[in-house]
Design an enzyme around this catalytic site. Sequence first.
Site, PDB file in Angstrom:
ATOM      1  N   CYS A 144      -7.495  -3.531   4.359  1.00  0.00           N
ATOM      2  CA  CYS A 144      -6.786  -3.985   5.564  1.00  0.00           C
ATOM      3  C   CYS A 144      -5.895  -5.195   5.238  1.00  0.00           C
ATOM      4  O   CYS A 144      -4.966  -5.075   4.447  1.00  0.00           O
ATOM      5  CB  CYS A 144      -7.772  -4.255   6.696  1.00  0.00           C
ATOM      6  SG  CYS A 144      -6.968  -4.396   8.315  1.00  0.00           S
TER       7      CYS A 144
ATOM      8  N   HIS B 295     -10.090   0.990   7.141  1.00  0.00           N
ATOM      9  CA  HIS B 295     -11.386   0.400   6.826  1.00  0.00           C
ATOM     10  C   HIS B 295     -12.324   1.508   6.328  1.00  0.00           C
ATOM     11  O   HIS B 295     -12.885   2.236   7.146  1.00  0.00           O
ATOM     12  CB  HIS B 295     -11.997  -0.256   8.074  1.00  0.00           C
ATOM     13  CG  HIS B 295     -11.321  -1.522   8.467  1.00  0.00           C
ATOM     14  ND1 HIS B 295     -11.683  -2.751   7.959  1.00  0.00           N
ATOM     15  CD2 HIS B 295     -10.281  -1.745   9.316  1.00  0.00           C
ATOM     16  CE1 HIS B 295     -10.912  -3.691   8.481  1.00  0.00           C
ATOM     17  NE2 HIS B 295     -10.045  -3.106   9.294  1.00  0.00           N
TER      18      HIS B 295
ATOM     19  N   GLU C 242     -15.255   1.193   5.246  1.00  0.00           N
ATOM     20  CA  GLU C 242     -16.618   0.894   5.695  1.00  0.00           C
ATOM     21  C   GLU C 242     -16.852   1.285   7.146  1.00  0.00           C
ATOM     22  O   GLU C 242     -17.992   1.322   7.620  1.00  0.00           O
ATOM     23  CB  GLU C 242     -16.932  -0.599   5.483  1.00  0.00           C
ATOM     24  CG  GLU C 242     -16.343  -1.557   6.490  1.00  0.00           C
ATOM     25  CD  GLU C 242     -14.859  -1.878   6.314  1.00  0.00           C
ATOM     26  OE1 GLU C 242     -14.361  -2.736   7.058  1.00  0.00           O
ATOM     27  OE2 GLU C 242     -14.198  -1.266   5.433  1.00  0.00           O
TER      28      GLU C 242
END
Length: 195
Positions: free
Chosen positions: A77, A175, A177
């Site tokens: 990001c 992202h 994650e």
Amino acid sequence: MRIIIIDYGAGNIQSIKFAIQRLGYEAILSNDPKEIKAADKVIFPGVGEASSAMRKLKDSGLDTLISQLKQPVLGICLGMQLMCNHTEEGDTKGLGIFDVDVVRFNSGVKVPQIGWNQVEALKTALFDGIAEKEHIYLVHSYYAPIVKETVARTMYGVEYSTALHKDNFYGTQFHPEKSSVVGEKILMNFLSIKY
């Protein structure tokens, strides 16, 4: 494997740490240059505003260290955006790893882009086993245009770089994650890269 998440006060580092744990690995949070240099893999996260994040990097001397790293480095990001030459956000000079300037969305789309979008035109080992048009999770108001280092693209009013790669440096605008099974696979691909 020694995995370091750079902890410079501008990242959602806990969610990345938990994602790495779900893959069966431990990640260490650190801003210690010696620890970062000694790592097998380095993750460079970033959430928030570019100029204040860059100021935090400079205050800790990490701005010069990151671009000199030789092991695989993944910017996520804002981390990816700070690896570029410049960003319009706060008129901020970046680390100059990726030869592209980050600009603000201005094509009549809602800003920030928040939520799921598709990723396509996938290249590099980061996307091994990932199908075209899989969905990934994004939250951002600024983007990197398409350049020679682009290894994945997403459309949001304009087609832009959703991932970049140059030498040992990788960056994702999305992202991983927070991108469910697809994101976990991308993180595992990163951890599997050999240099």
